[in-house]
Design a protein around this motif. Structure first.
Motif, PDB file in Angstrom:
ATOM      1  N   THR A  94       0.824  -1.209   0.000  1.00  0.00           N
ATOM      2  CA  THR A  94       0.000   0.000   0.000  1.00  0.00           C
ATOM      3  C   THR A  94       0.856   1.257   0.000  1.00  0.00           C
ATOM      4  N   ALA A  95       1.909   1.261   0.820  1.00  0.00           N
ATOM      5  CA  ALA A  95       2.771   2.442   0.904  1.00  0.00           C
ATOM      6  C   ALA A  95       3.502   2.687  -0.414  1.00  0.00           C
ATOM      7  N   PHE A  96       4.021   1.636  -1.021  1.00  0.00           N
ATOM      8  CA  PHE A  96       4.751   1.792  -2.282  1.00  0.00           C
ATOM      9  C   PHE A  96       3.829   2.282  -3.399  1.00  0.00           C
ATOM     10  N   VAL A  97       2.653   1.643  -3.498  1.00  0.00           N
ATOM     11  CA  VAL A  97       1.734   2.006  -4.583  1.00  0.00           C
ATOM     12  C   VAL A  97       1.218   3.437  -4.410  1.00  0.00           C
ATOM     13  N   LEU A  98       0.766   3.754  -3.195  1.00  0.00           N
ATOM     14  CA  LEU A  98       0.235   5.097  -2.966  1.00  0.00           C
ATOM     15  C   LEU A  98       1.328   6.155  -3.069  1.00  0.00           C
ATOM     16  N   GLY A  99       2.519   5.851  -2.560  1.00  0.00           N
ATOM     17  CA  GLY A  99       3.618   6.814  -2.653  1.00  0.00           C
ATOM     18  C   GLY A  99       3.955   7.134  -4.091  1.00  0.00           C
ATOM     19  N   ALA A 100       4.075   6.083  -4.917  1.00  0.00           N
ATOM     20  CA  ALA A 100       4.406   6.296  -6.332  1.00  0.00           C
ATOM     21  C   ALA A 100       3.264   6.995  -7.068  1.00  0.00           C
ATOM     22  N   THR A 101       2.030   6.596  -6.748  1.00  0.00           N
ATOM     23  CA  THR A 101       0.874   7.190  -7.422  1.00  0.00           C
ATOM     24  C   THR A 101       0.730   8.667  -7.076  1.00  0.00           C
ATOM     25  N   ILE A 102       0.792   8.990  -5.789  1.00  0.00           N
ATOM     26  CA  ILE A 102       0.607  10.381  -5.364  1.00  0.00           C
ATOM     27  C   ILE A 102       1.745  11.259  -5.867  1.00  0.00           C
ATOM     28  N   GLY A 103       2.976  10.759  -5.761  1.00  0.00           N
ATOM     29  CA  GLY A 103       4.099  11.529  -6.287  1.00  0.00           C
ATOM     30  C   GLY A 103       3.943  11.813  -7.772  1.00  0.00           C
ATOM     31  N   SER A 104       3.507  10.792  -8.514  1.00  0.00           N
ATOM     32  CA  SER A 104       3.295  10.964  -9.960  1.00  0.00           C
ATOM     33  C   SER A 104       2.145  11.916 -10.248  1.00  0.00           C
ATOM     34  N   ALA A 105       1.060  11.782  -9.464  1.00  0.00           N
ATOM     35  CA  ALA A 105      -0.114  12.630  -9.683  1.00  0.00           C
ATOM     36  C   ALA A 105       0.211  14.109  -9.444  1.00  0.00           C
ATOM     37  N   LEU A 106       1.019  14.387  -8.430  1.00  0.00           N
ATOM     38  CA  LEU A 106       1.377  15.768  -8.127  1.00  0.00           C
ATOM     39  C   LEU A 106       2.331  16.343  -9.174  1.00  0.00           C
ATOM     40  N   ALA A 107       3.169  15.482  -9.736  1.00  0.00           N
ATOM     41  CA  ALA A 107       4.102  15.944 -10.775  1.00  0.00           C
ATOM     42  C   ALA A 107       3.456  16.018 -12.150  1.00  0.00           C
ATOM     43  N   ALA A 108       2.332  15.305 -12.325  1.00  0.00           N
ATOM     44  CA  ALA A 108       1.711  15.169 -13.649  1.00  0.00           C
ATOM     45  C   ALA A 108       1.385  16.496 -14.338  1.00  0.00           C
ATOM     46  N   PRO A 109       0.773  17.490 -13.653  1.00  0.00           N
ATOM     47  CA  PRO A 109       0.463  18.744 -14.350  1.00  0.00           C
ATOM     48  C   PRO A 109       1.697  19.438 -14.930  1.00  0.00           C
ATOM     49  N   LYS A 110       2.804  19.423 -14.187  1.00  0.00           N
ATOM     50  CA  LYS A 110       4.034  20.048 -14.694  1.00  0.00           C
ATOM     51  C   LYS A 110       4.605  19.266 -15.875  1.00  0.00           C
ATOM     52  N   ILE A 111       4.545  17.929 -15.776  1.00  0.00           N
ATOM     53  CA  ILE A 111       5.030  17.091 -16.878  1.00  0.00           C
ATOM     54  C   ILE A 111       4.190  17.344 -18.130  1.00  0.00           C
ATOM     55  N   ALA A 112       2.859  17.371 -17.944  1.00  0.00           N
ATOM     56  CA  ALA A 112       1.958  17.596 -19.085  1.00  0.00           C
ATOM     57  C   ALA A 112       2.165  18.978 -19.686  1.00  0.00           C
ATOM     58  N   THR A 113       2.386  19.975 -18.841  1.00  0.00           N
ATOM     59  CA  THR A 113       2.610  21.341 -19.331  1.00  0.00           C
ATOM     60  C   THR A 113       3.894  21.419 -20.146  1.00  0.00           C
ATOM     61  N   ALA A 114       4.949  20.728 -19.681  1.00  0.00           N
ATOM     62  CA  ALA A 114       6.217  20.732 -20.410  1.00  0.00           C
ATOM     63  C   ALA A 114       6.088  20.023 -21.755  1.00  0.00           C
ATOM     64  N   ILE A 115       5.362  18.902 -21.784  1.00  0.00           N
ATOM     65  CA  ILE A 115       5.220  18.131 -23.027  1.00  0.00           C
ATOM     66  C   ILE A 115       4.364  18.871 -24.051  1.00  0.00           C
ATOM     67  N   THR A 116       3.244  19.421 -23.602  1.00  0.00           N
ATOM     68  CA  THR A 116       2.313  20.080 -24.530  1.00  0.00           C
ATOM     69  C   THR A 116       2.629  21.549 -24.757  1.00  0.00           C
ATOM     70  N   LYS A 117       3.610  22.066 -23.990  1.00  0.00           N
ATOM     71  CA  LYS A 117       3.980  23.492 -24.083  1.00  0.00           C
ATOM     72  C   LYS A 117       2.791  24.403 -23.791  1.00  0.00           C
ATOM     73  N   LYS A 118       1.951  23.951 -22.874  1.00  0.00           N
ATOM     74  CA  LYS A 118       0.813  24.759 -22.456  1.00  0.00           C
ATOM     75  C   LYS A 118       1.302  25.990 -21.716  1.00  0.00           C
ATOM     76  N   LYS A 119       0.596  27.081 -21.872  1.00  0.00           N
ATOM     77  CA  LYS A 119       0.966  28.320 -21.212  1.00  0.00           C
ATOM     78  C   LYS A 119       0.888  28.143 -19.703  1.00  0.00           C
ATOM     79  N   ALA A 120       1.983  28.450 -19.026  1.00  0.00           N
ATOM     80  CA  ALA A 120       2.022  28.291 -17.572  1.00  0.00           C
ATOM     81  C   ALA A 120       1.212  29.389 -16.891  1.00  0.00           C
ATOM     82  N   LEU A 121       0.718  29.089 -15.692  1.00  0.00           N
ATOM     83  CA  LEU A 121      -0.025  30.074 -14.929  1.00  0.00           C
ATOM     84  C   LEU A 121       0.882  31.225 -14.533  1.00  0.00           C
ATOM     85  N   GLN A 122       0.361  32.440 -14.644  1.00  0.00           N
ATOM     86  CA  GLN A 122       1.129  33.621 -14.301  1.00  0.00           C
ATOM     87  C   GLN A 122       1.052  33.884 -12.795  1.00  0.00           C
TER      88      GLN A 122
END
Length: 322
Positions: A57-85
Motif C-alpha cells: 500500500t505504501a509503495f503504490v500510494l507513494g508512487a501514485t501520489i508523487g506521480s499525480a502531483l508531478a503530472a500537471p508540470k510534466i503535461a505542461t512541459a510536453i504540450t507546451k501549455k501556457k504556464a499560470l502567471q
C-alpha cells in the motif's frame, strides 16, 4: 439564481483561492494515504500479512501520489501549455484604486483582496457597486472569467488532460511492481494484471472520456454553438458514448488480445465495470469544467486520478484476491 451562480463561480475562481487549493492538495493526499495504509494494515491478522500489505500500500500510494502531483508540470512541459502567471492582485488593485473615487466598504474589500480570499458576500458587493465598463474590466482582471476552449485549442487541452491522467497510472503500476519485487517471489506472474488494470483505468476512465468530450466540443464549435450549457451537455454525451459505454469494452479487448499474449498469460478474465468505476467518472466532470474554463478544478485533478493509479498498482481485477 444566475447572479448567485456567477458570484459562486467568481468566488471559486479567485487566483488566490486556486493557489491555496493547489498547496493544500499534497498535504491532504499525504494524510489520506497514511490513514488508508493504516486501515489496510489493520485488516490483516498476522505480522507477515501486515508487513506485506503495508509495503504494498505504501509503495503504490507513494508512487501514485508523487506521480499525480508531478503530472500537471510534466503535461505542461510536453504540450507546451501556457504556464499560470504569478498572482498580481496588489498591482491590479493599486492601479484601479488610484484612478477611482470609491466607497469605504469597497476600498476595504479591495484592500483585503490583495492578499486574502474574498467571501461570496464581498464579491457580490463588488459586483453590485462596480457597474461601469471600466469597473467590469477591472473585476475580470482581478478574477478572470471562465473562457470556453476554442476549437483550435480543444485537442491541445485534451492532450494535456490525458497526460495528467496517464502519469499517475504509470506511477501506480511502477510502485506496484516494486512492492511485489520486495514482497513476493512470483512478482512476474502478477505483472499482467497490473498492466491490464492500468490500461483499463486509463482507457475506460480517463482517455476515451477525454476524447469523447473533445470530439463533442469540436462538433459544437463547428456548428457555432457557444452556449455554456449546450457545450457542457454535449461533452457529457460524448463522454458517455466513448468512455462509459465503449471504454470498458475497448480496454478489455486490448487486455485480452494484446497485453495477455505479450505477458505470456492466457486470454480471458474480463474486467467488468463496478460502482466505484462509475464514481471515478467524476473526473469527467472535471474535464467538462476545465474545457469550460473553470480554473479551480485543476488543483483537484491529482486527487481524482490517484484512485485510478492505486487500482492499477495493485492489479485490481474485480473481486480477485490480490
Amino acid at each position: 439564481m444566475t447572479s448567485t451562480l456567477r458570484v459562486i463561480g467568481k468566488y471559486l475562481d479567485q487566483p488566490i483561492l486556486v493557489e491555496k487549493l493547489r498547496k493544500a492538495v499534497p498535504v491532504g493526499l499525504g494524510a489520506a494515504a497514511c490513514a488508508f495504509t493504516v486501515g489496510e494494515v489493520a485488516k490483516e491478522k498476522t505480522p507477515g500479512e501486515k508487513r506485506r500489505t503495508g509495503i504494498q500500500t505504501a509503495f503504490v500510494l507513494g508512487a501514485t501520489i508523487g506521480s499525480a502531483l508531478a503530472a500537471p508540470k510534466i503535461a505542461t512541459a510536453i504540450t507546451k501549455k501556457k504556464a499560470l502567471q504569478p498572482i498580481a492582485n496588489t498591482k491590479i488593485i493599486d492601479e484601479f484604486v488610484s484612478e477611482k473615487t470609491l466607497a469605504t466598504n469597497v476600498r476595504g474589500i479591495l484592500e483585503k483582496a490583495k492578499k486574502k480570499v474574498l467571501t461570496p458576500k464581498e464579491i457580490l458587493t463588488l459586483t453590485q457597486e462596480l457597474k461601469s465598463k471600466d469597473d467590469k474590466r477591472f473585476l475580470d482582471k482581478l478574477i478572470p472569467p471562465p473562457e470556453n476552449v476554442s476549437s483550435k485549442d480543444i485537442f491541445s487541452e485534451i492532450g494535456w488532460l490525458s497526460i495528467v491522467g496517464a502519469v499517475p497510472v504509470v506511477g501506480g503500476v511502477a510502485g506496484g511492481i516494486l512492492a511485489d519485487k520486495v514482497n513476493r517471489d512470483d512478482w512476474r506472474k502478477r505483472l499482467p494484471d497490473k498492466i491490464k488494470e492500468g490500461s483499463y483505468q486509463y482507457l475506460a476512465n480517463i482517455f476515451l472520456c477525454n476524447v469523447g468530450a473533445g470530439v463533442a466540443l469540436g462538433i459544437l464549435e463547428k456548428n457555432n454553438i457557444q452556449s455554456r450549457m449546450a457545450r457542457g451537455l454535449g461533452m457529457i454525451a460524448g463522454i458517455i458514448l466513448t468512455g462509459v459505454i465503449g471504454g470498458s469494452k475497448i480496454a478489455n479487448m486490448i487486455g485480452d488480445k494484446f497485453i495477455n499474449p505479450l505477458c505470456g498469460g492466457k486470454r480471458g478474465g474480463e474486467r467488468t465495470p463496478e460502482l466505484i468505476d462509475i464514481g471515478l467518472h467524476t473526473d469527467d466532470i472535471a474535464t467538462v469544467s476545465l474545457l469550460s474554463g473553470l480554473k479551480w478544478i485543476e488543483p483537484a485533478l491529482p486527487i481524482l486520478y490517484t484512485v485510478s493509479g492505486y487500482r492499477a498498482g495493485i492489479g485490481y481485477r474485480n473481486n480477485k484476491t490480490i
